[in-house]
Design a protein around this motif. Sequence first.
Motif, mmCIF file in Angstrom:
data_model
loop_
_atom_site.group_PDB
_atom_site.id
_atom_site.type_symbol
_atom_site.label_atom_id
_atom_site.label_comp_id
_atom_site.label_asym_id
_atom_site.label_seq_id
_atom_site.Cartn_x
_atom_site.Cartn_y
_atom_site.Cartn_z
ATOM 1 N N LEU A 84 0.837 -1.195 0.000
ATOM 2 C CA LEU A 84 0.000 0.000 0.000
ATOM 3 C C LEU A 84 0.876 1.252 0.000
ATOM 4 N N THR A 85 0.882 1.953 -1.125
ATOM 5 C CA THR A 85 1.653 3.185 -1.264
ATOM 6 C C THR A 85 0.799 4.231 -1.959
ATOM 7 N N GLY A 86 1.203 5.480 -1.826
ATOM 8 C CA GLY A 86 0.523 6.569 -2.495
ATOM 9 C C GLY A 86 1.257 6.998 -3.751
ATOM 10 N N PHE A 87 0.639 7.879 -4.513
ATOM 11 C CA PHE A 87 1.209 8.331 -5.787
ATOM 12 C C PHE A 87 2.587 8.955 -5.596
ATOM 13 N N VAL A 88 2.719 9.826 -4.603
ATOM 14 C CA VAL A 88 4.001 10.499 -4.384
ATOM 15 C C VAL A 88 5.106 9.488 -4.096
ATOM 16 N N GLU A 89 4.826 8.533 -3.242
ATOM 17 C CA GLU A 89 5.820 7.500 -2.927
ATOM 18 C C GLU A 89 6.191 6.701 -4.172
#
Length: 244
Positions: A84-89
């Motif tokens: 689970l990661t976000g766009f920025v990461e």
Amino acid sequence: MTSTPGIPLYAKIESVLADEINSGSLAAGDQLPTEDELIARFEVSRITVRRAIQDLVGRGLVEIRRGKGTFVAAPKISQELTELTGFVEDMQALGRKPTARLVDKKIVAADKSVATHLALTTGTRVVRILRVRLADGVPMSLDETYLPLEIGKKIVTNNLKLEPIFSLLEKKYNIPLIEADYKLEAVAADASVSAALGVTAGSPIFRIERTSYTAGLKPVDYERLYYRGDLIRFVTRLARKPSR
């Protein structure tokens, strides 16, 4: 260009241009010669040149920009679906510069789908945030985020052009994100998505529904993400269960 039995002229033109792109003679962002220049170079008809360009577009090698011409497309970004990661990461891990354009933020009544994903009653007020996410200045996705009202009212007080929602939840508001449900499907871009991403209506889009959970499996973030199919691919690794 001379014809070859069994190989259409447009296919030969497509092959020549694809080789020039793959070899680097035509680099990402370069503009292809105009239709008239290609007609003169290959000594073929306009319809033949257009068919070759259409096939290159279909392969994701070039993109047509209205009023500007045809350009070599950037290589697709490969994004792993392993945690689970976000766009920025995700973009930072790939060496890209992530930015965001805030389109809208407001309080709305949760429809049945939103309410179900956030474990709320239909009609409950929630915060809806709409952003275009960019990598190196290129629009990659349109993100439609729904948050429970109290959490959302805090989130929208921040600069959402710069601060990722995941980071705000975890680092500023102490709401850890534990896991998420993912649903991914291929769809055609509708008018609103195509306008936001700068693509032609009907272009291929990855539509992702993601519900993120905090401790106790409490849903705190429901998103509808629309990724450009011409710029990204999703990859994962699957383990096989031992045979019995």
